[in-house]
Design a protein around this motif. Structure first.
Motif, PDB file in Angstrom:
ATOM      1  N   VAL A   1       0.829  -1.193   0.000  1.00 62.54           N
ATOM      2  CA  VAL A   1       0.000   0.000   0.000  1.00 62.54           C
ATOM      3  C   VAL A   1       0.864   1.243   0.000  1.00 62.54           C
ATOM      4  CG1 VAL A   1      -1.816   1.192   1.220  1.00 62.54           C
ATOM      5  CG2 VAL A   1      -1.638  -1.273   1.375  1.00 62.54           C
ATOM      6  N   GLN A   2       1.918   1.190   0.793  1.00 57.86           N
ATOM      7  CA  GLN A   2       2.730   2.371   0.985  1.00 57.86           C
ATOM      8  C   GLN A   2       3.754   2.554  -0.119  1.00 57.86           C
ATOM      9  OE1 GLN A   2       3.134   3.448   4.969  1.00 57.86           O
ATOM     10  NE2 GLN A   2       0.987   3.156   4.588  1.00 57.86           N
TER      11      GLN A   2
ATOM     12  N   SER B   1       3.824   3.019  -3.171  1.00 60.87           N
ATOM     13  CA  SER B   1       3.717   4.011  -4.225  1.00 60.87           C
ATOM     14  C   SER B   1       4.055   5.413  -3.718  1.00 60.87           C
ATOM     15  CB  SER B   1       2.318   3.988  -4.832  1.00 60.87           C
ATOM     16  OG  SER B   1       1.364   3.967  -3.806  1.00 60.87           O
TER      17      SER B   1
ATOM     18  N   LEU C   1       0.685  -6.903   8.333  1.00 64.81           N
ATOM     19  CA  LEU C   1       0.251  -5.546   8.054  1.00 64.81           C
ATOM     20  C   LEU C   1       0.737  -4.578   9.116  1.00 64.81           C
ATOM     21  CD1 LEU C   1      -3.292  -5.854   6.702  1.00 64.81           C
ATOM     22  CD2 LEU C   1      -1.543  -4.269   5.963  1.00 64.81           C
TER      23      LEU C   1
ATOM     24  N   ARG D   1      -4.366   4.837  -2.247  1.00 67.06           N
ATOM     25  CA  ARG D   1      -3.208   3.995  -2.519  1.00 67.06           C
ATOM     26  C   ARG D   1      -3.520   2.559  -2.154  1.00 67.06           C
ATOM     27  NH1 ARG D   1      -1.342   8.438  -0.415  1.00 67.06           N
ATOM     28  NH2 ARG D   1      -0.702   9.903  -2.021  1.00 67.06           N
TER      29      ARG D   1
ATOM     30  N   GLN E   1      -7.765  -5.807  -3.727  1.00 65.32           N
ATOM     31  CA  GLN E   1      -7.127  -5.905  -2.414  1.00 65.32           C
ATOM     32  C   GLN E   1      -8.182  -5.777  -1.304  1.00 65.32           C
ATOM     33  OE1 GLN E   1      -4.258  -2.816  -1.585  1.00 65.32           O
ATOM     34  NE2 GLN E   1      -3.201  -4.066  -0.094  1.00 65.32           N
TER      35      GLN E   1
ATOM     36  N   GLN F   1      -6.585  -4.256   4.568  1.00 68.95           N
ATOM     37  CA  GLN F   1      -5.131  -4.099   4.479  1.00 68.95           C
ATOM     38  C   GLN F   1      -4.708  -2.647   4.275  1.00 68.95           C
ATOM     39  OE1 GLN F   1      -3.716  -6.709   1.410  1.00 68.95           O
ATOM     40  NE2 GLN F   1      -4.092  -8.553   2.597  1.00 68.95           N
ATOM     41  N   LEU F   2      -5.665  -1.757   4.022  1.00 64.21           N
ATOM     42  CA  LEU F   2      -5.307  -0.364   3.775  1.00 64.21           C
ATOM     43  C   LEU F   2      -5.158   0.412   5.083  1.00 64.21           C
ATOM     44  CD1 LEU F   2      -5.871  -1.005   0.874  1.00 64.21           C
ATOM     45  CD2 LEU F   2      -7.380   0.951   0.727  1.00 64.21           C
ATOM     46  N   SER F   3      -4.374   1.489   5.041  1.00 64.48           N
ATOM     47  CA  SER F   3      -4.244   2.353   6.207  1.00 64.48           C
ATOM     48  C   SER F   3      -5.557   3.099   6.422  1.00 64.48           C
ATOM     49  CB  SER F   3      -3.125   3.362   5.983  1.00 64.48           C
ATOM     50  OG  SER F   3      -3.511   4.283   4.987  1.00 64.48           O
TER      51      SER F   3
END
Lengths: 346, 508
Positions: free
Chosen positions: A3-4, A6, A343, B394, B400, B404-406
């Motif tokens: 996720v990070q 990029s 994560l 992002r 996905q 899992q994302l912030s």
């Protein structure tokens, strides 16, 4: 972690430039998680095909036919469990409702001599059960576990009232017999029927707004309301679909056994739930899904048949199925937790 | 200040994913004093409290108590308890249906008689002693819910402290204890706190309500951007100085965004609406206008948004979008009329945790892709990819899992869900930047500004005053369910907002 990537240049997080390795490992884990059950099913089949005690009989067309027909009823009952489960509603009625549907189909078939009328009566009986449960749950807000549990008891009472506990053996339209013993391309017709039903449910769940909305409702009811979904109506529809599926299962059950038996229906409920739970760890892990359910039913069918043919007692088969369910869901939890940790540290 | 510190914290530093939440913070709490910890959102208050409680570990820092020193890098709840810290959180952990005596015994244990049976008599004797010590006027056998709110809060404190014979041996930490209390009850609780302090208890008091701080605290420590800006005796502070400590440096003047349409045609006209904690609120929002909504906890900003959107039934009043009346309590009608609602508390009301990013983005709007018996996956994916770009999401792929994302990226997905849907006329946002790191916050605001630039009206409820000051054309201040001030001078400053939020007079 990806996720990070990029935003921040990868340099910062991977001093040794080892970035691709975890990604590959993760993809491997994803694959193992999604298709592990299918690979395991193949392993079970291979094992019993080679095991001396069962190798003579296991890999024969005769055995395959038996297994496929047996699993056809279970498959459709399990689909009836799965659809409302996607919306977060427990439905314990499908087994009993299928039994009731087979009784009504047999009665109507015997009195009218028409297969079409009989099948329609069976499906209608299932739909009525679904509608009653839907009204109960959405209007009185009774917990679905309790409401459907009570309904199974009521259905058992209704069936007993209708039959006096006796099977309906005579006067069934011949089509039931043809359907029950027929084959298409060497595969039992009933199995094809269950496969078509599964395909339709898969289409309904994944490729229509209805199915997508059900997944959203099950994932977060509050959020679903706030995006404008009518969750009560969706829940009710899911239960009616479930009832129709139970009705279809009842017709298949009647075709398979050739008689309306008042006692066999409820016995499908627990194995159906087991298959749905185990299915949620495969193909689309973490979601109630038709693909996973098929994998689970194949696995449990192969395991049970192999054990039976190898001469194991029925109790061994039950133990193995229960254990498989616990181990499967246990592994799925470990997998999920491991990802959570990955994560957090990323 | 007392010469005997009950606890001394020094050099506390904590970093979250690149952001410095606490930077070398010191805090000294004396026995018998009420020490107020103040600061805006994101100042590091809650992080500090969580480290003291052992919920988080610090990257550096020491805690010294009369009993010894603790390295806060290895803080745990057990160590915090051993060091004498007792925490009472805003989310109350009591059992309303159980009796006072049961509430005071659960987790601690019951006095037993012969045969290990609970001895009602001995339990009652202990509970009566505790109630007397903490000045709580209640019958041990009464269900907790029959007590007043302040008495319930006091009982929570009593439960935390009941087994401390020596009141000097511990530090009582209260996180926003008055947030949920009506004014009369606040007085009762504050009086009780003063009594506990005079018995020798050290009290660390976290509050947003500056009038309470001025009333009850002996010492005030202010945090800002993770640093301690000052520790001063309250007697040396005025209300304005306190505001300055929280807001920090003079705020950079807001530069008006000339490109934005302002005061265009009226989008929202709400007349005398009421329901829940909100009563008699009227407001209008124009095309391209960004209206802020703020107030203390419980002021009713969230409720007002929910009433407008129909997520909560309104008792009275009318809501119209572009002159068309919207049915009360009907979310679907609000959506058809062109409203969008990004709820606060993302995890509970916004995100479908077990679904993918794409499924989250198109939730509620899948019908758009339904053509001739098929949900058009390719078109959906194309839209999702486009939304990734426009809303700065992002994610590695549309498939996905959103979990899992912030937090910031999840919030962008929730916003994109609405803002990528055609025909949005009024966008309602509830605390859109809550729990989101600084970098993502600015991006979220740029998304909000663009929605306004595209002609939608925007109402944003937030307690992030700086962000409101930077973004809004005007800010409405709410108190007890009513709009009591409108701040519209240019530039809007944080000082002005803090002043209006805390001012006592009511202009209606």
């Amino acid at each position: 972690m990806s996720v990070q990537s990029s935003t921040a240049p990868a340099v910062e997080s991977s001093p040794e430039g080892a970035r691709p390795a975890p990604a590959r490992r993760r993809r491997l884990l994803d694959f193992a998680e999604a298709y592990g059950l299918i690979l395991l099913t193949i392993a079970v089949i291979a094992f019993f095909a080679l095991l001396p005690a069962s190798s003579d009989t296991f890999f024969t067309m005769a055995n395959l036919r038996i297994v496929l027909v047996d699993q056809a009823v279970l498959m459709v009952v399990a689909l009836a469990v799965l659809v409302p489960m996607v919306a977060g509603v427990w439905n314990f009625t499908p087994g009993a409702a299928a039994g009731m549907a087979s009784i009504y189909a047999a009665q109507v078939g015997a009195s009218s001599g028409s297969f079409a009328l009989a099948a329609l009566a069976g499906i209608a009986a299932g739909a009525v059960v679904g509608a009653v449960v839907a009204v109960l749950i959405t209007t009185t807000k009774i917990n679905s576990v309790i409401a459907t549990f009570a309904m199974t008891i009521i259905i058992a009472g209704v069936v007993d009232l209708e039959t006096g506990g006796n099977s309906i053996v005579s006067g069934l339209p011949r089509t039931f017999n043809t359907l029950g013993t027929g084959e298409v391309l060497g595969i039992p017709t009933l199995f094809w029927l269950a496969a078509i039903v599964a395909a339709v449910v898969h289409y309904l769940m994944r490729m229509t707004p209805f199915g997508r909305s059900l997944y959203a409702t099950g994932a977060n009811r509050q959020a679903a309301k706030l995006v404008g979904l009518r969750v009560e109506r969706l829940t009710a529809l899911a239960l009616i679909v479930s009832g129709v599926l139970a009705g279809i299962a009842g017709v298949i059950l009647l075709a398979r056994s050739g008689a309306g038996n008042p006692t066999v229906g409820p016995g499908f409920t627990i194995p159906a739930f087991a298959a749905v739970f185990l299915g949620a760890v495969a193909v689309r892990p973490g979601q109630w899904n038709v693909g996973g359910l098929i994998a689970a039913i194949a696995f449990l069918g192969a395991l049970n048949s192999g054990l039976t043919l190898a001469g194991a007692a029925a109790s061994v088969s039950a133990l193995a199925s229960g254990l498989a369910l616990l181990v499967g869901v246990g592994f799925a939890n470990v997998f999920a937790r491991q990802r959570g940790r990955q994560l957090e540290t990323s | 200040m007392s010469t005997a510190p009950a606890a001394r914290v020094s050099g506390v530093t904590k970093r979250f994913a690149g952001t410095l939440a606490l930077d070398d913070v010191e805090l000294e709490i004396a026995a018998g004093e009420i020490h107020a910890l103040v600061g805006g959102n994101g100042s590091g208050k809650s992080t500090l409290i969580k480290i003291l409680a052992g919920v988080h570990t610090a990257d550096a820092g020491r805690l010294e108590t009369p009993g010894g020193a603790t390295d806060l890098r290895s803080a745990t709840p057990a160590l915090a308890e051993a060091a004498g810290f007792r925490f009472v959180h805003q989310a109350q952990s009591t059992f309303p249906e159980l009796t006072v005596a049961e509430n005071l015994s659960i987790g601690r244990g019951w006095e037993t008689g012969p045969g290990k049976l609970i001895s009602e008599r001995r339990v009652r004797r202990r509970v009566e002693a505790v109630l007397e010590r903490f000045h709580i006027d209640a019958d041990p056998g009464a269900p907790l819910r029959t007590l007043g709110p302040a008495a319930q809060a006091m009982l929570t404190i009593a439960r935390a402290l009941q087994d401390q014979a020596d009141s000097r041996a511990h530090v009582l930490v209260l996180d926003e204890p008055t947030a949920a209390l009506p004014p009369a009850e606040v007085e009762i609780l504050l009086a009780a706190l003063r009594r506990y302090a005079s018995d020798g208890t050290a009290v660390l008091f976290v509050s947003h309500r500056l009038d309470e701080v001025m009333e009850v605290a002996d010492t005030v420590t202010a945090l800002r951007d993770g640093r301690r800006t000052a520790t001063k005796p309250r007697a040396e502070l005025t209300h304005d100085e306190l505001i300055e400590l929280i807001a920090g440096r003079p705020v950079v003047p807001h530069v008006a965004d000339t490109a934005r349409l302002r005061g265009g045609a009226t989008v929202l006209a709400a007349e005398a609406i009421g329901g829940g904690s909100v009563s008699d609120v009227s407001l209008t929002v124009g095309e391209g206008e960004i209206v802020g909504l703020t107030g203390l906890a419980g002021a009713g900003t969230s409720t007002l948004l929910r009433l407008l959107f129909g997520a909560q039934q309104r008792d009275c009043g009318t809501v119209a979008i572009d002159g068309r009346a919207v049915k009360p309590g009907s979310i679907s009608d609000a959506i058809v009329a062109g409203m969008a609602f990004v709820p606060g508390d993302r995890a509970t009301y916004g995100v479908f945790d077990s679904l993918t990013v794409a499924e989250n983005l198109t939730a509620g709007g899948v019908g758009r892709y339904w053509r001739r018996g098929w949900v058009r996956g390719r078109q959906e994916r194309r839209d999702v990819h486009a939304a990734f770009g426009r809303f700065l999401v992002r994610a590695s792929s549309p498939e996905q899992p959103i979990a899992q994302l912030s937090g910031g990226n999840q919030q962008k997905v929730v916003m994109a869900r609405w803002l990528s849907r055609p025909g949005r006329r009024l966008v309602l946002l509830d605390e859109p930047t809550q729990g989101i790191d600084v970098g993502a916050r600015e991006e979220l605001w740029s998304v909000v500004r663009r929605a306004a630039a595209d002609g939608a009206g925007v109402i944003v409820a937030s307690s992030m005053l700086e962000e409101l000051a930077d973004t809004c054309d005007r800010v409405l201040v709410m108190r007890r369910g009513r709009i009591v001030h409108e701040v519209r001078e240019s530039p809007i400053t944080v000082d002005r907002l803090i002043d209006r939020i805390h001012s006592v007079e009511v202009v209606s």
